[in-house]
Scaffold this active site. Structure first.
Site, short mmCIF file in Angstrom:
data_model
loop_
_atom_site.label_atom_id
_atom_site.label_comp_id
_atom_site.label_asym_id
_atom_site.label_seq_id
_atom_site.Cartn_x
_atom_site.Cartn_y
_atom_site.Cartn_z
CG LEU A 317 -1.84 1.17 1.44
CD1 LEU A 317 -2.83 1.30 0.30
CD2 LEU A 317 -2.58 1.02 2.76
CD GLN A 320 -0.78 2.61 -6.49
OE1 GLN A 320 -0.05 1.83 -7.11
NE2 GLN A 320 -1.38 3.63 -7.07
CD GLU A 321 -1.79 6.04 -1.06
OE1 GLU A 321 -2.92 5.56 -1.04
OE2 GLU A 321 -1.56 7.18 -1.49
CB SER A 322 4.97 7.46 -0.93
OG SER A 322 5.47 6.35 -0.19
CE1 TYR A 447 -5.17 1.98 -2.75
CE2 TYR A 447 -3.96 3.81 -3.70
CZ TYR A 447 -4.29 3.03 -2.61
OH TYR A 447 -3.74 3.30 -1.40
#
EC number: 4.2.2.n1
Length: 481
Positions: A317, A320-322, A447
């Site tokens: 997660l 995917q975010e950063s 996502y």
């Protein structure tokens, strides 16, 4: 001489009468000052305390995210309203083709909707200096025949959104290529047509380069075949009038933002990262597992253990975010290792979003909250996929998609059914029928798919590593022969 009749209230003395007279005169003067009509449109807006802009919902104009309203046009218009010292009121229409009619009907002060400054439109409205230049691009899906030039469009299935400047450009080309044909869609907007090309349901479409850039990160198989000749100047539109005061203020605002570099910063904020996006690069991901993940793995494991999560899921997660970069900032100002919004961070008690430990723990708690909000009857992987989608687009948008799924006879408790309806939240035919409205519904679908991919790869690598460690431990414990 007969004196005019004077009315005096009982018990009121001379001083009181004189004070009352002064108060009345003061009130009359104040009323006169406040009721002076504004001398021009700019003064009227400032006196009303409200600036009205008409736009439509899309990824390049205006949309809601967990942190509130966003979008390039929205941010720029909000800055203009702030400079005038007034509040911005957004009038959202369902179709791009309705933007100018609503402006000309007097429903807004100006239009900000990615409008190209064309000769046809110029006869109806007055355009400000451009804030951005784009190119109209022919888009196809990777793997299908690529048209390399205008003659290659002959005989191909082309669909474009009605009311756009693409129609004007195609009409110009038709003078040279009489056999050029296309379909004008009144129901499907440009983003929907791009999605259809990506799904293989449509051969070709045309879109501005900024729209293509943003959508390519959601539909990576979309490819630009070629750009049509010339550039398109995007600008704000104002009604034609002898009173140009508000128009002049807007033109000056845009020119000042251009000169200061702030306009370029806004363009980079919304389109820079999108223009550089590509497919999931698992080679790069594996390298970052080796050189970045070890820096944060202990913190990920501790937070995951504290909240009853799989640390590898939390790591996927976070990637995917950063991309495991604690200094990254999104186009909407979301920042940090887990890319928490300001509001979400505040609700979670995260004081510093750029602190890696705080961000990881906040992200873990937020994911756990999403998991806990999913109905108990939804179990297994479906529960996790719903929670991940809610982490991305917001719990209530996921609920809207579940409602649409149920209405259409699908199973609202199955991710495979709901993910087919989430993209409908970008279509006014559907998002106007649910409570929380427009959302980039394709984004949480992609996502979830990406987090699942990152998670599966990380689990495989982690298990291989554990197996190697177990083998080494057995070798060390074995007696020497």
């Amino acid at each position: 001489m007969r004196h005019p009749k004077r009315i005096v209230h009982s018990g009121q003395g001379s001083l009181r009468r004189r004070f009352t007279g002064w108060a009345a005169l003061f009130a009359l003067a104040l009323f006169a000052a406040c009721s002076n009509p504004p001398s021009n449109r700019l003064e009227a807006v400032q006196q009303d305390g409200e600036l009205r802009v008409v736009t439509y919902a899309s990824a390049t104009t205006y949309y809601d995210n967990p942190e509130g309203p966003a979008g390039f046009e929205y941010d720029l218009a909000k800055e203009f309203a702030s400079e005038l010292g007034v509040e911005l009121r957004v009038v959202v229409v369902d179709r791009f083709a309705d933007v100018l009619p609503r402006l000309l009907a007097g429903d807004a002060d100006f239009a900000a909707a990615g409008l190209g400054d064309t000769e046809t439109r110029r006869a109806l409205v007055r355009f400000t200096p451009p804030y951005q230049e784009t190119r109209q691009q022919v888009v196809y899906r990777l793997g299908s025949p690529r048209p390399a030039q205008v003659p290659d469009l002959l005989g191909r299935e082309i669909e474009v959104h009605a009311g756009t400047s693409y129609i004007e450009r195609l009409n110009e080309l038709k003078r040279t290529y009489p056999d050029l044909r296309w379909i004008e869609s009144h129901d499907r907007q440009t983003e929907e047509l791009l999605q259809m090309v990506w799904e293989g349901l449509l051969d070709l479409t045309i879109a501005d380069s900024n729209i293509v850039a943003v959508n390519s990160q959601f539909f990576p198989e979309l490819q630009v075949a070629f750009s049509l000749p010339g550039t398109e100047r995007l600008a704000w539109a104002f009604p034609r009038s002898d009173d140009t005061s508000l128009y002049d203020a807007a033109s000056k605002f845009i020119e000042n933002r251009r000169a200061s570099g702030l306009l370029a910063q806004l363009i980079e904020r919304y389109y820079g990262a999108a223009s550089r996006s590509n497919f999931i690069n698992l080679t790069v991901y594996r390298l970052r597992i080796q050189n970045r993940l070890p820096l944060y793995q202990q913190q990920l494991e501790e937070s995951a253990r504290r909240h009853g999560l799989d640390w590898r899921l939390l790591a996927a997660l976070a990637y995917q975010e950063s991309y495991w970069d604690p200094g990254v900032v999104s186009p909407t100002g979301v920042r940090g290792f887990m890319m928490l919004t300001r509001d979400t961070a505040g609700q979670l008690g995260v004081k510093n979003r750029e602190d890696v430990a705080e961000s990881i723990d906040g992200g873990a708690r937020y994911l756990k909250q999403m998991l806990d909000r999913i109905p108990a009857r939804i179990t297994g992987p479906d529960r996790l996929w719903f929670a991940l989608a809610a982490y991305n687009v917001g719990f209530y948008h996921v609920e809207d998609a579940r409602i649409l799924t149920q209405r259409q006879g699908g199973d609202p408790d199955k991710w495979t059914d709901v993910k087919e309806r989430l993209p409908l939240l970008a279509n006014p035919r559907w998002y106007t029928t649910v409570k929380y409205g427009y959302a980039r519904g394709i984004e949480p679908v992609r996502y979830v798919n990406r987090v699942r991919t990152y998670y599966d790869v990380l689990v495989k690598i982690d298990e291989e590593k554990r197996a190697e460690q177990t083998t080494e431990a057995i070798k060390l414990q074995a007696p020497a022969i």
